[in-house]
Scaffold this motif. Sequence first.
Motif, PDB file in Angstrom:
ATOM      1  N   TYR A  31       0.828  -1.207   0.000  1.00  0.00           N
ATOM      2  CA  TYR A  31       0.000   0.000   0.000  1.00  0.00           C
ATOM      3  C   TYR A  31       0.865   1.261   0.000  1.00  0.00           C
ATOM      4  O   TYR A  31       0.575   2.218  -0.710  1.00  0.00           O
ATOM      5  CB  TYR A  31      -0.932  -0.015   1.216  1.00  0.00           C
ATOM      6  N   THR A  32       1.911   1.251   0.824  1.00  0.00           N
ATOM      7  CA  THR A  32       2.760   2.445   0.885  1.00  0.00           C
ATOM      8  C   THR A  32       3.563   2.652  -0.393  1.00  0.00           C
ATOM      9  O   THR A  32       3.918   3.776  -0.724  1.00  0.00           O
ATOM     10  CB  THR A  32       3.734   2.368   2.076  1.00  0.00           C
ATOM     11  N   LEU A  33       3.861   1.589  -1.119  1.00  0.00           N
ATOM     12  CA  LEU A  33       4.576   1.724  -2.386  1.00  0.00           C
ATOM     13  C   LEU A  33       3.651   2.110  -3.538  1.00  0.00           C
ATOM     14  O   LEU A  33       4.126   2.417  -4.622  1.00  0.00           O
ATOM     15  CB  LEU A  33       5.295   0.414  -2.740  1.00  0.00           C
ATOM     16  N   GLY A  34       2.356   2.069  -3.300  1.00  0.00           N
ATOM     17  CA  GLY A  34       1.391   2.401  -4.343  1.00  0.00           C
ATOM     18  C   GLY A  34       1.200   1.278  -5.349  1.00  0.00           C
ATOM     19  O   GLY A  34       0.682   1.494  -6.433  1.00  0.00           O
ATOM     20  N   GLN A  35       1.627   0.097  -5.011  1.00  0.00           N
ATOM     21  CA  GLN A  35       1.539  -1.035  -5.923  1.00  0.00           C
ATOM     22  C   GLN A  35       0.439  -2.005  -5.533  1.00  0.00           C
ATOM     23  O   GLN A  35       0.387  -3.097  -6.061  1.00  0.00           O
ATOM     24  CB  GLN A  35       2.878  -1.791  -5.929  1.00  0.00           C
ATOM     25  N   ALA A  36      -0.421  -1.626  -4.619  1.00  0.00           N
ATOM     26  CA  ALA A  36      -1.445  -2.542  -4.133  1.00  0.00           C
ATOM     27  C   ALA A  36      -2.635  -2.550  -5.072  1.00  0.00           C
ATOM     28  O   ALA A  36      -3.376  -1.581  -5.158  1.00  0.00           O
ATOM     29  CB  ALA A  36      -1.878  -2.157  -2.735  1.00  0.00           C
ATOM     30  N   ASP A  37      -2.805  -3.637  -5.794  1.00  0.00           N
ATOM     31  CA  ASP A  37      -3.970  -3.840  -6.638  1.00  0.00           C
ATOM     32  C   ASP A  37      -4.905  -4.772  -5.873  1.00  0.00           C
ATOM     33  O   ASP A  37      -4.499  -5.871  -5.488  1.00  0.00           O
ATOM     34  CB  ASP A  37      -3.541  -4.460  -7.971  1.00  0.00           C
ATOM     35  N   PRO A  38      -6.145  -4.389  -5.627  1.00  0.00           N
ATOM     36  CA  PRO A  38      -7.021  -5.186  -4.765  1.00  0.00           C
ATOM     37  C   PRO A  38      -7.326  -6.588  -5.307  1.00  0.00           C
ATOM     38  O   PRO A  38      -7.502  -7.521  -4.535  1.00  0.00           O
ATOM     39  CB  PRO A  38      -8.303  -4.372  -4.668  1.00  0.00           C
ATOM     40  N   VAL A  39      -7.383  -6.754  -6.623  1.00  0.00           N
ATOM     41  CA  VAL A  39      -7.763  -8.060  -7.181  1.00  0.00           C
ATOM     42  C   VAL A  39      -6.698  -9.121  -6.885  1.00  0.00           C
ATOM     43  O   VAL A  39      -7.029 -10.200  -6.363  1.00  0.00           O
ATOM     44  CB  VAL A  39      -8.043  -7.934  -8.698  1.00  0.00           C
ATOM     45  N   PRO A  40      -5.404  -8.887  -7.186  1.00  0.00           N
ATOM     46  CA  PRO A  40      -4.423  -9.921  -6.833  1.00  0.00           C
ATOM     47  C   PRO A  40      -4.314 -10.181  -5.328  1.00  0.00           C
ATOM     48  O   PRO A  40      -4.090 -11.308  -4.904  1.00  0.00           O
ATOM     49  CB  PRO A  40      -3.096  -9.381  -7.368  1.00  0.00           C
ATOM     50  N   LEU A  41      -4.501  -9.128  -4.517  1.00  0.00           N
ATOM     51  CA  LEU A  41      -4.481  -9.343  -3.071  1.00  0.00           C
ATOM     52  C   LEU A  41      -5.641 -10.235  -2.633  1.00  0.00           C
ATOM     53  O   LEU A  41      -5.478 -11.120  -1.783  1.00  0.00           O
ATOM     54  CB  LEU A  41      -4.528  -8.008  -2.325  1.00  0.00           C
ATOM     55  N   ALA A  42      -6.817 -10.012  -3.195  1.00  0.00           N
ATOM     56  CA  ALA A  42      -7.980 -10.828  -2.847  1.00  0.00           C
ATOM     57  C   ALA A  42      -7.783 -12.271  -3.309  1.00  0.00           C
ATOM     58  O   ALA A  42      -8.132 -13.216  -2.598  1.00  0.00           O
ATOM     59  CB  ALA A  42      -9.241 -10.237  -3.458  1.00  0.00           C
ATOM     60  N   ILE A  43      -7.224 -12.455  -4.504  1.00  0.00           N
ATOM     61  CA  ILE A  43      -6.975 -13.812  -5.002  1.00  0.00           C
ATOM     62  C   ILE A  43      -5.954 -14.519  -4.123  1.00  0.00           C
ATOM     63  O   ILE A  43      -6.126 -15.686  -3.759  1.00  0.00           O
ATOM     64  CB  ILE A  43      -6.517 -13.771  -6.476  1.00  0.00           C
ATOM     65  N   GLY A  44      -4.889 -13.823  -3.754  1.00  0.00           N
ATOM     66  CA  GLY A  44      -3.871 -14.424  -2.882  1.00  0.00           C
ATOM     67  C   GLY A  44      -4.419 -14.765  -1.507  1.00  0.00           C
ATOM     68  O   GLY A  44      -4.081 -15.799  -0.933  1.00  0.00           O
ATOM     69  N   ALA A  45      -5.269 -13.912  -0.961  1.00  0.00           N
ATOM     70  CA  ALA A  45      -5.833 -14.167   0.360  1.00  0.00           C
ATOM     71  C   ALA A  45      -6.834 -15.312   0.333  1.00  0.00           C
ATOM     72  O   ALA A  45      -6.900 -16.125   1.252  1.00  0.00           O
ATOM     73  CB  ALA A  45      -6.496 -12.905   0.901  1.00  0.00           C
TER      74      ALA A  45
END
Length: 165
Positions: free
Chosen positions: A92-106
Amino acid sequence: MYEPTTNSQQPLSEAQAAAEAARLIAEGYSTTGPTATSYKDIAPLPTTGDAVPFTQPGRPAMSQRATDASALMLAGSVLALSLSGGTSFVLYTLGQADPVPLAIGASGSVALVLAVGSLLRSAGRARADARTENHNHFHGSVRQETTNVSSTTKGLIARTRNDAR
């Protein structure tokens, strides 16, 4: 302080043993000798009543196995939370947080845990349903034949040998 009057490597004579016993007894009854550092009360504990024991309200006591499993789950959840929270914060702090890959990984790890749990539950049910004994009840004249076939495969190039008994 206790200092033995004889050498402990040699056995005592009758007279020396009697003198040592008399000295120890006198030292035990004297008021100037060392005091006891511990005491064990051997009197039975008093009873508090004649009521019959009954189940206490609240959470029941857990077995050691259940306590160990609970501690393991708590430790694993803390580790997973700190690891995933730290990763999410960095992304999030790097500005690289895309919600879709995070949701898939979680959701991937959750789906894997659910699938393994379902598989283990099914295996447990299948094992419980498996019959290990076969009881046959016959009336009248009956001829029963039983054939057992065992198979053994050995070697680099598989060679199967069947034994019929």
